[in-house]
Design an enzyme around this catalytic site. Structure first.
Site, PDB file in Angstrom:
ATOM      1  N   ARG A 269      -4.003  20.816 -15.784  1.00  0.00           N
ATOM      2  CA  ARG A 269      -3.010  19.744 -16.083  1.00  0.00           C
ATOM      3  C   ARG A 269      -3.090  18.926 -17.394  1.00  0.00           C
ATOM      4  O   ARG A 269      -2.016  18.747 -17.935  1.00  0.00           O
ATOM      5  CB  ARG A 269      -2.868  18.538 -14.981  1.00  0.00           C
TER       6      ARG A 269
ATOM      7  N   GLU B  58      -4.915  16.483 -12.006  1.00  0.00           N
ATOM      8  CA  GLU B  58      -5.667  16.394 -13.617  1.00  0.00           C
ATOM      9  C   GLU B  58      -7.233  16.657 -13.570  1.00  0.00           C
ATOM     10  O   GLU B  58      -7.813  15.992 -14.119  1.00  0.00           O
ATOM     11  CB  GLU B  58      -5.280  15.434 -14.674  1.00  0.00           C
TER      12      GLU B  58
ATOM     13  N   HIS C 269      -1.420  14.641 -27.280  1.00  0.00           N
ATOM     14  CA  HIS C 269      -1.377  13.102 -26.693  1.00  0.00           C
ATOM     15  C   HIS C 269      -2.440  12.366 -27.243  1.00  0.00           C
ATOM     16  O   HIS C 269      -2.431  11.020 -27.107  1.00  0.00           O
ATOM     17  CB  HIS C 269      -1.184  13.199 -25.393  1.00  0.00           C
TER      18      HIS C 269
ATOM     19  N   HIS D  76       6.929   7.159 -27.848  1.00  0.00           N
ATOM     20  CA  HIS D  76       5.968   7.911 -27.533  1.00  0.00           C
ATOM     21  C   HIS D  76       6.150   9.429 -28.098  1.00  0.00           C
ATOM     22  O   HIS D  76       5.376  10.136 -28.281  1.00  0.00           O
ATOM     23  CB  HIS D  76       6.096   7.884 -25.871  1.00  0.00           C
TER      24      HIS D  76
ATOM     25  N   LYS E   8       6.716  22.338 -16.135  1.00  0.00           N
ATOM     26  CA  LYS E   8       5.744  21.118 -15.647  1.00  0.00           C
ATOM     27  C   LYS E   8       5.432  21.451 -14.219  1.00  0.00           C
ATOM     28  O   LYS E   8       4.170  21.089 -13.735  1.00  0.00           O
ATOM     29  CB  LYS E   8       6.492  19.873 -15.938  1.00  0.00           C
TER      30      LYS E   8
ATOM     31  N   ARG F 106       0.814  -1.245  -0.062  1.00  0.00           N
ATOM     32  CA  ARG F 106       0.008   0.003   0.027  1.00  0.00           C
ATOM     33  C   ARG F 106       0.976   1.308   0.033  1.00  0.00           C
ATOM     34  O   ARG F 106       0.355   2.307   0.400  1.00  0.00           O
ATOM     35  CB  ARG F 106      -0.942   0.090   1.122  1.00  0.00           C
TER      36      ARG F 106
ATOM     37  N   GLU G 124       8.723  16.570 -26.295  1.00  0.00           N
ATOM     38  CA  GLU G 124       7.961  17.047 -25.174  1.00  0.00           C
ATOM     39  C   GLU G 124       8.602  18.461 -24.525  1.00  0.00           C
ATOM     40  O   GLU G 124       8.047  19.369 -24.098  1.00  0.00           O
ATOM     41  CB  GLU G 124       8.279  15.954 -23.859  1.00  0.00           C
TER      42      GLU G 124
ATOM     43  N   LYS H 191       2.593  10.989 -12.330  1.00  0.00           N
ATOM     44  CA  LYS H 191       1.633   9.785 -12.958  1.00  0.00           C
ATOM     45  C   LYS H 191       2.709   8.894 -13.262  1.00  0.00           C
ATOM     46  O   LYS H 191       3.926   8.667 -13.496  1.00  0.00           O
ATOM     47  CB  LYS H 191       1.592  10.485 -14.180  1.00  0.00           C
TER      48      LYS H 191
ATOM     49  N   ASN I  21      -0.896  17.315 -22.295  1.00  0.00           N
ATOM     50  CA  ASN I  21      -1.315  16.315 -23.007  1.00  0.00           C
ATOM     51  C   ASN I  21      -1.552  16.891 -24.427  1.00  0.00           C
ATOM     52  O   ASN I  21      -1.991  16.207 -25.265  1.00  0.00           O
ATOM     53  CB  ASN I  21      -2.574  15.504 -22.575  1.00  0.00           C
TER      54      ASN I  21
ATOM     55  N   HIS J 255      -1.380   9.075 -28.563  1.00  0.00           N
ATOM     56  CA  HIS J 255      -1.847   7.780 -27.966  1.00  0.00           C
ATOM     57  C   HIS J 255      -2.634   7.120 -28.943  1.00  0.00           C
ATOM     58  O   HIS J 255      -2.364   5.738 -28.835  1.00  0.00           O
ATOM     59  CB  HIS J 255      -2.689   8.002 -26.640  1.00  0.00           C
TER      60      HIS J 255
HETATM   61  P1  NAD Z   1      11.849   4.260 -22.357  1.00  0.00           P
HETATM   62  O1  NAD Z   1      11.931   4.203 -21.166  1.00  0.00           O
HETATM   63  O2  NAD Z   1      11.427   3.266 -23.283  1.00  0.00           O
HETATM   64  O3  NAD Z   1      13.426   4.711 -23.033  1.00  0.00           O
HETATM   65  C1  NAD Z   1      13.934   4.823 -24.272  1.00  0.00           C
HETATM   66  C2  NAD Z   1      14.880   3.726 -24.519  1.00  0.00           C
HETATM   67  O4  NAD Z   1      16.380   4.213 -24.176  1.00  0.00           O
HETATM   68  C3  NAD Z   1      14.788   2.346 -23.887  1.00  0.00           C
HETATM   69  O5  NAD Z   1      15.377   1.248 -24.749  1.00  0.00           O
HETATM   70  C4  NAD Z   1      15.696   2.588 -22.576  1.00  0.00           C
HETATM   71  O6  NAD Z   1      16.326   1.473 -22.295  1.00  0.00           O
HETATM   72  C5  NAD Z   1      17.018   3.160 -23.245  1.00  0.00           C
HETATM   73  N1  NAD Z   1      17.732   4.309 -22.317  1.00  0.00           N
HETATM   74  C6  NAD Z   1      17.265   4.842 -21.277  1.00  0.00           C
HETATM   75  N2  NAD Z   1      18.362   5.599 -20.932  1.00  0.00           N
HETATM   76  C7  NAD Z   1      19.307   5.404 -21.658  1.00  0.00           C
HETATM   77  C8  NAD Z   1      20.680   6.018 -21.677  1.00  0.00           C
HETATM   78  N3  NAD Z   1      21.037   6.962 -20.866  1.00  0.00           N
HETATM   79  N4  NAD Z   1      21.419   5.613 -22.676  1.00  0.00           N
HETATM   80  C9  NAD Z   1      21.046   4.810 -23.825  1.00  0.00           C
HETATM   81  N5  NAD Z   1      19.633   4.296 -23.691  1.00  0.00           N
HETATM   82  C10 NAD Z   1      18.917   4.634 -22.586  1.00  0.00           C
HETATM   83  O7  NAD Z   1      11.120   5.424 -23.141  1.00  0.00           O
HETATM   84  P2  NAD Z   1      11.029   7.239 -22.636  1.00  0.00           P
HETATM   85  O8  NAD Z   1      10.877   7.779 -23.997  1.00  0.00           O
HETATM   86  O9  NAD Z   1      12.023   7.609 -21.514  1.00  0.00           O
HETATM   87  O10 NAD Z   1       9.688   7.173 -21.877  1.00  0.00           O
HETATM   88  C11 NAD Z   1       8.478   6.986 -22.527  1.00  0.00           C
HETATM   89  C12 NAD Z   1       7.508   6.257 -21.839  1.00  0.00           C
HETATM   90  O11 NAD Z   1       7.163   7.556 -20.398  1.00  0.00           O
HETATM   91  C13 NAD Z   1       6.313   6.038 -22.480  1.00  0.00           C
HETATM   92  O12 NAD Z   1       5.780   4.800 -21.682  1.00  0.00           O
HETATM   93  C14 NAD Z   1       5.320   7.208 -21.709  1.00  0.00           C
HETATM   94  O13 NAD Z   1       4.027   6.678 -21.696  1.00  0.00           O
HETATM   95  C15 NAD Z   1       5.691   7.715 -20.656  1.00  0.00           C
HETATM   96  N6  NAD Z   1       5.550   8.724 -20.130  1.00  0.00           N
HETATM   97  C16 NAD Z   1       5.023   9.234 -18.790  1.00  0.00           C
HETATM   98  C17 NAD Z   1       4.906  10.500 -18.412  1.00  0.00           C
HETATM   99  C18 NAD Z   1       4.398  10.515 -16.957  1.00  0.00           C
HETATM  100  O14 NAD Z   1       3.858  11.820 -16.689  1.00  0.00           O
HETATM  101  N7  NAD Z   1       4.331   9.733 -16.194  1.00  0.00           N
HETATM  102  C19 NAD Z   1       5.008  11.386 -19.427  1.00  0.00           C
HETATM  103  C20 NAD Z   1       5.541  11.139 -20.530  1.00  0.00           C
HETATM  104  C21 NAD Z   1       5.827   9.932 -20.908  1.00  0.00           C
HETATM  105  N1  GLY Z   2       2.649  13.982 -19.326  1.00  0.00           N
HETATM  106  C1  GLY Z   2       1.563  14.568 -18.853  1.00  0.00           C
HETATM  107  C2  GLY Z   2       1.380  14.680 -17.577  1.00  0.00           C
HETATM  108  O1  GLY Z   2       2.252  14.636 -16.614  1.00  0.00           O
HETATM  109  O2  GLY Z   2       0.160  15.163 -16.754  1.00  0.00           O
END
Ligand code: NAD
Ligand code: GLY
Length: 359
Positions: free
Chosen positions: A238, A234, A245, A262, A224, A118, A182, A140, A242, A249
């Site tokens: 907030r 949100e 997005h 993404h 942000k 939890r 982004e 998030k 997006n 998405h």
């Molecule tokens: P990812 O986590 O898949 O990383 C991209 C690639 O880079 C992967 O293969 C990873 O292993 C590699 N990698 C990571 N760091 C590295 C480094 N320093 N050197 C070499 N390779 C490296 O993708 P991302 O773009 O970081 O994140 C995308 C995800 O984030 C999606 O799932 C998306 O939905 C999510 N997201 C969440 C929020 C939120 O507010 N929580 C906001 C935007 C995106």
């Molecule tokens: N990436 C959208 C949010 O954090 O709200």
């Protein structure tokens, strides 16, 4: 070293941004309450940075949970691997989870932290540009479902976000570009001076100029943080984070998670949102073209994939989290540097825009 604070009352936390922070225990220790730390990472990131983090945290009892790499593993099955290991190793509520990786690792680790017994503490240590400017900040967390992106999750804030910009040195070009999508988003939605700076400095970012990258990360996290502080869960403003997005998405779900990154889907989605904003009379065609130019300089897609139809877009967008009482809501620009959430756009304009992009 640059420092920001996300001000959320008793859930407030700092963001540290700098080079070589991973080797300094002082950035980590104040945010780890117990003796045990479980580092969640993946098979790609671990060879680069796990050894360094383990040395920096050598005074703790460390576990390492290494997940398969990729958006296609961002699901409940993989999440369960985290719970399996935490339980097998008898971790208690005093364990701190540390997310070492990009947004996929950060979102899954945060969700695991929200659920394990939890709720346990967690630390975001983002290693992609996208995760440094977006996913590690704001709480998030979650996983994908076959029927929709990020559909299972929780709002759960980290104790600290530690951004070591040296990690960008190993990031592939395509991932850097995805992160820049982004970054550009913040300029469009709430920061016109930053957008202007991006138009003038995009070449420096593509060349990985450390000073330019640090500035862009700092501005993005600052923008942000201000939005999240105004609306943590949100219920209103907030949603402007997006921009692009809802279209993006839909592209990610249509293509199967992982084919389009993404940030790439968001880039094409932002052009679609800008086009609709233009049809609504809010921004000029020249401003849409300027955005297309900026995204193309970063080698990002400005059109959805071929084969996706307007009807498929509508079907996929209907499950968007912004849909309210069956009514589609979209983030649109009412000027460059100012976004709004709208349900009053013309359906005719939306259809004309989708048809233009899909043919
Ligand atoms: P990812 O986590 O898949 O990383 C991209 C690639 O880079 C992967 O293969 C990873 O292993 C590699 N990698 C990571 N760091 C590295 C480094 N320093 N050197 C070499 N390779 C490296 O993708 P991302 O773009 O970081 O994140 C995308 C995800 O984030 C999606 O799932 C998306 O939905 C999510 N997201 C969440 C929020 C939120 O507010 N929580 C906001 C935007 C995106
Ligand atoms: N990436 C959208 C949010 O954090 O709200």
């Amino acid at each position: 070293m640059l420092e920001l604070n996300v001000d959320l009352g008793d859930r407030s936390y700092p963001i540290f941004i700098g080079s070589d922070l991973f080797s300094t225990p002082d950035y980590f220790q104040p945010y780890i309450k117990g003796k045990r730390v479980a580092i969640v990472t993946n098979e790609t990131v671990a060879p680069f940075y796990l050894g360094l983090i383990k040395r920096t945290l050598a005074t703790y009892d460390l576990s390492v949970i290494t997940l398969p790499d990729g958006e296609k593993y961002k699901n409940l099955e993989t999440l369960n691997l985290i719970f399996d290991q935490l339980l097998e190793e008898r971790h208690t509520r005093k364990t701190t989870l540390l997310a070492l990786g990009g947004g996929v690792i950060g979102d899954m680790t945060g969700f695991a932290a929200a659920c394990y017994q939890r709720g346990v503490d967690f630390i975001q240590v983002p290693t992609t540009l996208l995760s440094q400017v977006d996913s590690s900040v704001g709480g998030k967390t979650g996983v994908n479902h076959a029927l929709g992106k990020n559909m299972i999750g929780a709002f759960y804030q980290p104790n600290v976000v530690i951004i070591d910009t040296a990690t960008l040195g190993t990031l592939p070009d395509r991932e850097l570009s995805a992160g820049l999508a982004e970054v550009i988003k913040y300029g469009l939605i709430c920061d016109k001076p930053f957008y202007q700076w991006l138009l003038e400095n995009i070449g420096r970012l593509m060349d990985r100029d450390p000073e330019a990258l640090s500035y862009a990360i700092h501005q993005s996290c600052r923008d942000k943080a201000r939005v999240v502080e105004a609306d943590e869960k949100e219920s209103g403003i907030r949603a402007i984070l997006n921009l692009g997005h809802t279209f993006g998405h839909a592209i990610e779900t249509h293509t199967g998670y992982g084919d389009w990154l993404h940030g790439e889907a968001v880039a094409a989605g932002m052009v679609m949102a800008a086009d609709l904003s233009c049809r609504e009379g809010n921004i000029s065609r020249e401003e849409v073209d300027e955005l297309v130019y900026l995204l193309e300089r970063v080698s990002l897609p400005v059109m959805p994939p071929s084969g996706i139809t307007p009807d498929r877009f509508l079907e996929l967008m209907a499950v968007d989290k912004k849909v309210l009482d069956g009514q589609l809501r979209l983030v649109l620009l009412d000027s460059v540097g100012h976004a709004v959430v709208s349900d009053s756009f013309s359906h005719q304009h939306l259809m004309a825009s989708l048809e233009w992009f899909c043919c």
